[in-house]
Design an enzyme around this catalytic site. Sequence first.
Site, PDB file in Angstrom:
ATOM      1  N   GLY A 130       0.839  -1.200   0.000  1.00  0.00           N
ATOM      2  CA  GLY A 130       0.000   0.000   0.000  1.00  0.00           C
ATOM      3  C   GLY A 130       0.870   1.243   0.000  1.00  0.00           C
ATOM      4  O   GLY A 130       1.260   1.726   1.065  1.00  0.00           O
ATOM      5  N   GLU A 247      16.064  -5.263  -5.792  1.00  0.00           N
ATOM      6  CA  GLU A 247      15.146  -6.152  -6.494  1.00  0.00           C
ATOM      7  C   GLU A 247      14.923  -5.677  -7.916  1.00  0.00           C
ATOM      8  O   GLU A 247      14.826  -6.466  -8.844  1.00  0.00           O
ATOM      9  CB  GLU A 247      13.830  -6.253  -5.724  1.00  0.00           C
ATOM     10  CG  GLU A 247      13.981  -6.921  -4.375  1.00  0.00           C
ATOM     11  CD  GLU A 247      14.501  -8.360  -4.469  1.00  0.00           C
ATOM     12  OE1 GLU A 247      14.219  -9.041  -5.475  1.00  0.00           O
ATOM     13  OE2 GLU A 247      15.202  -8.787  -3.538  1.00  0.00           O
TER      14      GLU A 247
END
Lengths: 397, 373
Positions: A130, A247
């Site tokens: 979120g 990542e």
Amino acid sequence: MDLNLTPQETEFRNEIRDWLSANVPAGWKARQDAEESMRKRFEFLREWQRKVFAGGWAGISWPAEYGGRGATLMEQVIFNEEMARAAAPPMANTLGLALVGPTTITYGTPAQKARFLKPILNADEIWCQGFSEPNAGSDLAALRTEARRDGDHFVVNGQKVWTSYGWAADWCALVVRSEPGSEKHKGLSYILVDMHAPGVDVRPLRQMTGETEFNEVFFQDVRVPVENVLGKVGDGWNVAISTLMHERATLGAGLHIIYKRWFDRLVELSHELTRNGRPAAEDPVIRQRLAQAYTEIEVMRLNQMRIISRIANGGTPGPEGSIQKLLWSELNQRFQQIAMELMGAYGQLTKGPVGVIDEGQWAYQFLRTRGNTIEAGTSEVQRNIIGHFVLGLPKSY
Amino acid sequence: MNFGLTEEQQLLKNSAREFFTAECPPPEIRRLMETETAHDEALWKKMADQGWTGLPFPEEYGGMGLGLVDLAAACEEMGQALVPGAFLATVPLAGTAIFAGAQDGAKKKYLAPICSGQARATLALLEKEASWNSRDVALPLTKGTLNGQKLFVMDAGVASFFVCAARQGGELALAVVDRRAAGVSLEAQPALDATRKLYAVTFHNTPAEVIATGGAALTALDRALDFATVALTAEMTGGMQRMLDLTVAYAKTRKQFGKPIGQFQAVQHMCADMLILLEGARSSTYYAAWALQENAPDARTAVSVAKAYASEAYREAGNRAIQVHGGMGFTWENDVHLYYRRAKASEIAFGDAAYHRERMAAALMGAASRAAK
């Protein structure tokens, strides 16, 4: 400079390649059929992740003590490339594996690690993030979802948007304003919220493709235990961005293989389709356009190799990741336009028995790629990042 | 896998940076531009003393025996400094043609003096059609003599000899012609880039020494063009780096509306685009260099990727560099136009983007039909 894989890298590649060729489910489709329900498809991806987990390949970048494989950066790249080469399905818990897990490993307490990591790996608990809000998009630090302390709980109120997997998620890694009246990057916390808790309401967002990848998530007086804060209260910004760069550096590693597969398909089609009374493959304009697409795919692949090598040689992943984001997104838009040009009138067909090519996936991609230069940081934001953080130009805002 | 320069390669690149920055400051480039040949004998001698002129050739001919990646690293720095003169024509282009095509005797005779710095050379390829494709070579070679005209011959004015592509009977031949041989005449073809002069070279019953014919000549010519193309895209990469550095520095200091113009996103984004173009040119260049050096199966396609990309990238980066410099960028005194001129000449040399895209298409999609040619 040596672009060959080392013997160890080759051995690793062969191992994952063998595993994938024995385990990738046959006949699965990258895009869901209209009649296939979202949930049914998601359960399929969950089962696939469990298979990957049982094979010992889930969370390969994670240290072995947390159930990962402690793979080197190059091994992570090879893994992502081989997944793409085998056209393997994505894993259900993409965000958990790539972002929430690594962030928990970096910032989590022993109790948090014990509680959350294993169910991420085996897809028992699905995660969403979120971050964005209706009034905090590119300007993420303007977010206003608040977490007010009430005894040993935070009470969360606010709204998030563009939440991928929101409808499937059991947990949400939420960035909230935990210090009332604070501004920008200060006073934020990174908090782990149970999506099944009372007061959480998920509403799917229908996008221009007709799909519902994203959701709006509303939080009304949602009580979250204080021990669910990851990292320090008030340090949420740093926690949220800490693992992003790492990542990002490896996640896109397989994209060039997917693009190349699409390119090969277009070459094949160019021999079947006609243009100006001859095979499209012989049309000089089509030849130029396809060669241009190939050039851009290669440049993206080679940039990626250089960036990975630099990080593997001790550099840190940095803002030049923005260059790759711009390349893969903008190239994909141009590429899909080339595909539509090649297919002419047939390119617009979405389904049906008459004339549709590849089940309408090109018409779909043509629309879907418009999102590429918006999601994960707009092209404008990426160019700002390059201007300021790479070239050292003064910040514009 | 390691896509980065080795420590030795980085040292070589650093020393090239140091050398060319010191030897070729902008005033020196401007001085040479105005000369007839853009050649400086003292600079050439120093480059030879450093070993640059024999860099990619085996030690038995007096070279350094290094690879194409090393050559690319050196050429990137030459392009960065906008070094004028005949290095590209002599070493990667003519030198490779001789090395790849000639027998040992001819190599000793022609390659060794190139390595030592005594000789300069160039390739005479283009004719009236201005085609970079070897199948379009038509200039006749009969009974060891050449008759006809070659155009756009790089740095012919300072070459000791030319490697000339010609047609002998039906087949391609490479022949070495001494600059002082009978019937050789040169005429300058003044062009945009004054740091690298072009010439029309006319042969009239000119004696030539054939070094390769048929398949061997074709292989050698392809090899020379591929090597030179990568050396050129490395130069282009260096030139783009320099243009970006100049542009960013200007955007940080030039003020309008009370702010450095680099604070405006419209300007920042142009600079960001320059970096993106530069990095793509660099990645594709070093990959092509490595692929050629290692004879990778996709080497020739990799060369075309690098040249197609750099051809447009250097010009596009130049467009932005001039725009960000505003009125200053349009002046003669600002150095940006020197790079912009080089960008255009480099775009054309050894085939432009469209030429190389067609070469890729032929490899990836099959040949176009005869009607399309």
